[in-house]
Design a protein around this motif. Structure first.
Motif, PDB file in Angstrom:
ATOM      1  N   UNK A   1       0.845  -1.196   0.000  1.00 20.59           N
ATOM      2  CA  UNK A   1       0.000   0.000   0.000  1.00 20.59           C
ATOM      3  C   UNK A   1       0.884   1.251   0.000  1.00 20.59           C
ATOM      4  N   UNK A   2       0.565   2.211  -0.827  1.00 13.53           N
ATOM      5  CA  UNK A   2       1.360   3.438  -0.912  1.00 13.53           C
ATOM      6  C   UNK A   2       1.193   4.259   0.359  1.00 13.53           C
ATOM      7  N   UNK A   3       2.262   4.877   0.771  1.00 11.92           N
ATOM      8  CA  UNK A   3       2.198   5.733   1.952  1.00 11.92           C
ATOM      9  C   UNK A   3       1.506   7.038   1.609  1.00 11.92           C
ATOM     10  N   UNK A   4       0.945   7.652   2.646  1.00 17.25           N
ATOM     11  CA  UNK A   4       0.358   8.975   2.470  1.00 17.25           C
ATOM     12  C   UNK A   4       1.467   9.993   2.189  1.00 17.25           C
ATOM     13  N   UNK A   5       1.132  11.021   1.421  1.00 13.79           N
ATOM     14  CA  UNK A   5       2.122  12.057   1.133  1.00 13.79           C
ATOM     15  C   UNK A   5       2.424  12.848   2.404  1.00 13.79           C
ATOM     16  N   UNK A   6       3.698  13.139   2.626  1.00 13.24           N
ATOM     17  CA  UNK A   6       4.094  13.886   3.825  1.00 13.24           C
ATOM     18  C   UNK A   6       3.616  15.325   3.744  1.00 13.24           C
ATOM     19  N   UNK A   7       3.037  15.788   4.837  1.00 12.09           N
ATOM     20  CA  UNK A   7       2.628  17.198   4.922  1.00 12.09           C
ATOM     21  C   UNK A   7       3.428  17.940   5.991  1.00 12.09           C
ATOM     22  N   UNK A   8       4.360  17.227   6.626  1.00  9.31           N
ATOM     23  CA  UNK A   8       5.239  17.849   7.616  1.00  9.31           C
ATOM     24  C   UNK A   8       6.619  17.210   7.511  1.00  9.31           C
ATOM     25  N   UNK A   9       7.623  17.992   7.837  1.00  7.74           N
ATOM     26  CA  UNK A   9       9.011  17.564   7.759  1.00  7.74           C
ATOM     27  C   UNK A   9       9.650  17.761   9.130  1.00  7.74           C
ATOM     28  N   UNK A  10      10.336  16.736   9.612  1.00 10.43           N
ATOM     29  CA  UNK A  10      11.058  16.807  10.885  1.00 10.43           C
ATOM     30  C   UNK A  10      12.522  16.541  10.584  1.00 10.43           C
ATOM     31  N   UNK A  11      13.379  17.535  10.831  1.00  9.20           N
ATOM     32  CA  UNK A  11      14.799  17.387  10.498  1.00  9.20           C
ATOM     33  C   UNK A  11      15.658  17.413  11.751  1.00  9.20           C
ATOM     34  N   UNK A  12      16.666  16.584  11.743  1.00 11.65           N
ATOM     35  CA  UNK A  12      17.662  16.552  12.815  1.00 11.65           C
ATOM     36  C   UNK A  12      18.520  17.819  12.731  1.00 11.65           C
ATOM     37  N   UNK A  13      19.116  18.178  13.854  1.00 14.41           N
ATOM     38  CA  UNK A  13      19.963  19.367  13.890  1.00 14.41           C
ATOM     39  C   UNK A  13      21.415  19.002  13.579  1.00 14.41           C
ATOM     40  N   UNK A  14      22.105  18.383  14.535  1.00 16.63           N
ATOM     41  CA  UNK A  14      23.529  18.076  14.359  1.00 16.63           C
ATOM     42  C   UNK A  14      23.728  16.967  13.333  1.00 16.63           C
ATOM     43  N   UNK A 162       1.386  18.941  14.889  1.00 16.57           N
ATOM     44  CA  UNK A 162      -0.057  18.806  14.657  1.00 16.57           C
ATOM     45  C   UNK A 162      -0.314  18.002  13.379  1.00 16.57           C
ATOM     46  N   UNK A 163       0.457  16.905  13.245  1.00 14.95           N
ATOM     47  CA  UNK A 163       0.405  16.077  12.045  1.00 14.95           C
ATOM     48  C   UNK A 163       0.480  14.606  12.452  1.00 14.95           C
ATOM     49  N   UNK A 164      -0.352  13.738  11.889  1.00 13.05           N
ATOM     50  CA  UNK A 164      -0.253  12.311  12.229  1.00 13.05           C
ATOM     51  C   UNK A 164       1.069  11.728  11.754  1.00 13.05           C
ATOM     52  N   UNK A 165       1.600  10.726  12.453  1.00 15.89           N
ATOM     53  CA  UNK A 165       2.900  10.163  12.105  1.00 15.89           C
ATOM     54  C   UNK A 165       3.031   9.760  10.638  1.00 15.89           C
ATOM     55  N   UNK A 166       2.000   9.194  10.069  1.00 15.00           N
ATOM     56  CA  UNK A 166       2.065   8.712   8.686  1.00 15.00           C
ATOM     57  C   UNK A 166       2.302   9.836   7.681  1.00 15.00           C
ATOM     58  N   UNK A 167       2.080  11.064   8.100  1.00 15.83           N
ATOM     59  CA  UNK A 167       2.264  12.204   7.200  1.00 15.83           C
ATOM     60  C   UNK A 167       3.497  13.047   7.545  1.00 15.83           C
TER      61      UNK A 167
END
Length: 206
Positions: A1-14, A162-167
């Motif tokens: 099953x295709x994943x949902x398109x990401x609507x949020x981005x979480x980036x590491x710092x270091x 404010x975004x579900x993990x899958x996104x």
């Protein structure tokens, strides 16, 4: 099953948004007659590092403990403190290509969070590096009391976004963090350098 398109981005710092020039620590170690790599080795000992990453001790207390551990090597407590202070004055550099990517994502309506295991010095570092207004949310392990790769960390990050993990698309340079994010239901990409940005842009574009 295709994943949902990401609507949020979480980036590491270091290692992702912030990079460090190893020549700085190496120069301090040479100046004070220390063995190569010892500053990082002492600071990153897990028993010393874990409390500061979960907010149990301050960044200043962490560095005091590093200086205490260094004292036998330099033979003088004051000299050890001076070496640590000189090392700590350098706060890294922003990767300009990653910052451009973050700005593009936000301009496209994607919420961007900084997801980092960090100390109580993080806000000051972000201000010094000009990043305070470049992110929608900052998820600092020392502020929430839990660090990556714990599932509770990623739950807190998704709540902040404010975004579900899958996104949520998470980008980090450590395998354990990537594994933890995937276990928590996020899409996760192991960062190897700016050459990865082409792929990440395509993922966010859907």
């Amino acid at each position: 099953m295709a994943r949902e398109r990401a609507t949020a981005l979480l980036v590491d710092f270091d290692g992702v948004l912030r990079r460090w020039d190893p020549a700085v620590a190496a120069g301090v170690e040479r100046e004070y007659g220390l063995s190569a790599g010892v500053l990082g080795e002492i600071a990153m000992q897990w028993g010393r590092l874990q409390p500061v990453l979960t907010g149990q001790v301050s960044h200043a207390d962490w560095m005091t403990s590093v200086a205490d551990a260094l004292t036998p090597s330099v033979g003088d407590a004051e000299r050890a403190r001076a070496a640590v202070a000189q090392w700590q004055r350098y706060r890294g550099e922003v990767d300009p290509e990653v910052l451009t990517f973050v700005r593009e994502a936000r301009a496209a309506g994607i919420r961007v969070g900084l997801g980092t295991n960090a100390t109580d010095l993080l806000d000051a570092d972000l201000a010094a590096l000009g990043l305070t207004d470049e992110l929608d949310v900052v998820v600092n392990s020392s502020a929430i009391g839990v660090h990556k790769p714990a599932p509770e960390y990623f739950q807190a990050a998704c709540a902040a976004l404010d975004t579900p993990p899958a996104r949520v698309l998470f980008v980090d340079d450590e395998d354990r963090a990537i594994s933890g994010a995937r276990a928590a239901g996020l899409s996760a990409y192991r960062w190897n350098g700016p050459a990865d940005l082409r792929y990440l842009r395509a993922v966010l574009a859907g």
